[in-house]
Design an enzyme around this catalytic site. Structure first.
Site, short mmCIF file in Angstrom:
data_model
loop_
_atom_site.label_atom_id
_atom_site.label_comp_id
_atom_site.label_asym_id
_atom_site.label_seq_id
_atom_site.Cartn_x
_atom_site.Cartn_y
_atom_site.Cartn_z
N ASP A 88 0.85 -1.19 0.00
CA ASP A 88 0.00 0.00 0.00
C ASP A 88 0.89 1.24 0.00
O ASP A 88 2.06 1.18 0.37
CB ASP A 88 -0.94 0.01 1.22
CG ASP A 88 -0.20 0.00 2.55
OD1 ASP A 88 0.73 -0.82 2.70
OD2 ASP A 88 -0.52 0.81 3.43
N GLU A 151 0.06 -0.95 5.65
CA GLU A 151 1.12 -0.44 6.53
C GLU A 151 0.96 1.04 6.81
O GLU A 151 1.26 1.51 7.90
CB GLU A 151 2.50 -0.71 5.91
CG GLU A 151 3.66 -0.46 6.86
CD GLU A 151 4.17 0.97 6.88
OE1 GLU A 151 4.86 1.34 7.85
OE2 GLU A 151 3.88 1.76 5.97
#
Ligand SMILES: [Zn+2]
Length: 450
Positions: A88, A151
Site C-alpha cells: 500500500d 502499513e
C-alpha cells in the site's frame, strides 16, 4: 564473498525494473477499510497484491494470499525468516511533475508513488530471493517475503496475518534506511476535540488526510469576508496562500510525520491569520500548544533520550464542522514511560482551552541488540556492497514493520544523506541504488540462511 552479488544483480535488473513499474501502476491507496469485503483495503491494494503474487506464481514460488490483508512468498526449509514489506502507498497529494501512478524514468531516477516506500524494496528483496534460489543456494531457513496492504494506516494487514500464522523468529524489513535501524520510538498518538467558541469566524476547517504526514494545505471557510485582511496577512509574512471560490487556503511543505521539523504545517499559518481576526479557543490552542513546535516544547512533553533522540509531534489532521473541532496528532517518544506525562500534560493544555484530550494509537518502543548476530550480519552485507564504512546502525522515530517481530530490524533502502521524498510529491528511487539494493539483500539473506 562466495558470489559477486553486484554482477548477479545486473542480470536481474531489467526484469526487476519491469515488475516494479507494473506494481507502481496499481493505485494501492486505502480508500475505506471494509472488513466485510473480499478486498478489505479496496481494489487498488487488492490489485497490487494480485500483481505481486502473480510474479511469484510466474517464477515458480510457493505463495499465499491471506484474504487480501497480506501475502506471503516462500522459499527454503527450516526456522522461519521474515522479510516484511508493504504494497500500500500514501495518497499522491501535492504537486507532482509526473503521473504518480506511472513509473517514469528521468536520468538515473524512477519517479512514482511507492517507488521507495515500499514497492521498490519489496521487488529488490524478491529478486534477491529469486537470485539465491536460481544459484542453487541451500537454505537452512524458510524465507518468507510477507507483504502487507495496510502499513500506511493501521497495519491491520499484519495483525490479521499473524493471527493465523506463527511469528518468524528472525527477520528484516526493507522499509526505512541503510545501514539499518535497530531501535524505533514508541507511539503516543492523541486527539484534541470539542466545541469551538460560537463567536468564532470559522465556518469549516479541513486539512490533512493521514496523521503521519505534515499537511501542506489547509482549507477554511469563514463567516464573513476577510479577503482583504487575508491578502495583507500573506504579504506581510511572506506566507503562501490564496482564496478560491470563497475558500481560504494556506500552503506549507509536506514531510513524514516522524520528522515534522522538515515540513511546514499549513494549519499553523492559517491559525495565525484566523486568530488575528478573532481569538477563539481552537486557534488559540493551536498557537499556544502546537504551532511550529515539532518537539512538544510548548506543552512541556519534550524529552530526549540518548541514541533514541527527541520526542516528535505532528498534528496531521484538522477539522471543524458545525462548531465541533478535531485535531489528530502523531506523537513519537523515545521512552514508553512518557505515556503518562503526555496524558497529563496534553490534557491540561486542552482543558485550559475548553477542549478534550483523547489518547489514540499506542505502541511500545522496538529495540534489537546492536551486537546481535542479525544486526552484525546485515551490517556486513551493507558495508561489503556499498563500500560505506562510515555510517553505523542507528535508531529512528519512524515506525516500521520491523516491530511486528521481536528479533527484526529495518534494513534499507534509503542511503545516508539521500532524500527519496517518501510521502511527498515526486517520490523516486535512484536506479543505481535499486540495483545495489538487490545485491545487498541477496548478500544479507545469503549470510543468514547459508
Ligand atoms: Zn513504508
Amino acid at each position: 564473498m562466495d558470489y559477486n552479488f553486484l554482477e548477479l544483480a545486473d542480470k536481474y535488473y531489467d526484469d526487476a525494473l519491469k515488475d516494479l513499474s507494473e506494481l507502481i501502476e496499481c493505485k494501492s491507496v486505502l480508500d475505506v477499510y471494509k472488513p466485510t469485503s473480499a478486498h478489505p483495503f479496496g481494489e487498488g491494494c487488492a490489485k497490487a497484491l494480485d500483481t505481486m503474487l502473480g510474479f511469484a506464481k510466474r517464477d515458480g514460488f510457493e505463495s499465499l494470499n491471506d484474504e487480501y490483508y497480506a501475502g506471503e512468498i516462500k522459499y527454503g526449509s527450516g526456522e522461519d525468516f521474515a522479510i516484511l514489506g508493504h504494497l500500500d502507498v500514501v495518497p499522491a497529494e501535492g504537486a507532482w511533475d509526473t503521473d504518480p501512478f506511472k513509473a517514469t524514468i528521468i536520468g538515473d531516477r524512477l519517479y512514482g508513488r511507492g517507488s521507495t516506500d515500499d514497492k521498490g524494496p519489496v521487488i529488490a528483496s524478491y529478486y534477491a530471493l529469486k537470485m539465491l534460489r536460481d544459484l542453487g543456494v541451500k537454505f537452512n531457513k524458510t524465507v518468507k517475503l510477507i507483504v502487507g496492504c495496510d502499513e500506511e494506516t493501521e497495519s491491520r494487514c499484519l495483525t490479521h496475518y499473524f493471527k493465523k500464522h506463527n511469528k518468524p523468529s528472525i527477520g528484516f524489513s526493507p522499509d526505512a534506511d541503510f545501514p539499518l535501524i535497530y531501535g524505533e520510538k514508541a507511539f503516543a498518538n492523541f486527539s484534541i476535540l470539542g466545541s469551538v467558541d460560537p463567536h468564532s469566524i470559522i465556518k469549516t476547517w479541513k486539512s490533512g488526510s493521514r496523521v503521519n504526514i505534515v499537511p501542506d494545505t489547509c482549507a477554511v471557510t469563514l463567516k464573513g469576508d476577510y479577503s482583504k485582511e487575508f491578502n495583507e496577512f500573506l504579504e506581510s509574512h511572506s506566507y503562501q496562500g490564496e482564496i478560491k471560490d470563497s475558500v481560504y487556503y494556506t500552503y506549507g511543505k509536506a514531510a513524514h510525520g516522524s520528522t515534522p521539523e522538515l515540513g511546514v504545517n499549513a494549519n499553523f499559518i492559517m491559525a495565525e491569520f484566523v486568530n488575528s481576526i478573532y481569538n477563539d479557543n481552537f486557534t488559540r490552542f493551536i498557537l499556544d500548544c502546537l504551532s511550529f513546535d515539532p518537539y512538544g516544547e510548548k506543552m512541556e512533553i519534550n524529552v530526549e533520550n540518548g541514541d533514541m533522540g527527541k520526542l516528535s509531534l505532528n498534528p496531521g489532521i484538522f477539522e471543524v464542522e458545525n462548531n465541533e473541532c478535531l485535531i489528530q496528532c502523531d506523537c513519537r517518544t523515545p521512552k514508553d514511560s512518557q505515556y503518562k506525562v503526555i496524558d497529563v500534560f496534553v490534557r491540561d493544555c486542552a482543558n485550559k482551552h475548553k477542549l478534550i484530550y483523547k489518547a489514540d494509537h499506542r505502541k511500545e518502543i522496538h529495540y534489537v541488540d546492536p551486537n546481535s548476530y542479525l544486526v552484525q550480519s546485515l551490517y556486513k552485507a551493507y558495508k561489503e556492497i556499498s563500500g560505506d564504512t562510515i555510517n553505523k546502525p542507528m535508531t529512528i522515530g519512524g515506525g516500521t514493520y520491523a516491530k511486528f517481530i521481536d528479533n527484526c530490524v529495518a534494513f534499507g533502502p534509503t542511503l545516508p544523506g539521500e532524500d527519496n521524498l517518501i510521502h511527498s510529491p515526486n517520490e523516486y528511487i535512484d536506479l543505481n541504488n535499486f540495483k545495489k539494493d538487490i545485491a545487498i539483500y541477496a548478500y544479507a539473506i545469503y549470510e543468514l540462511v547459508k
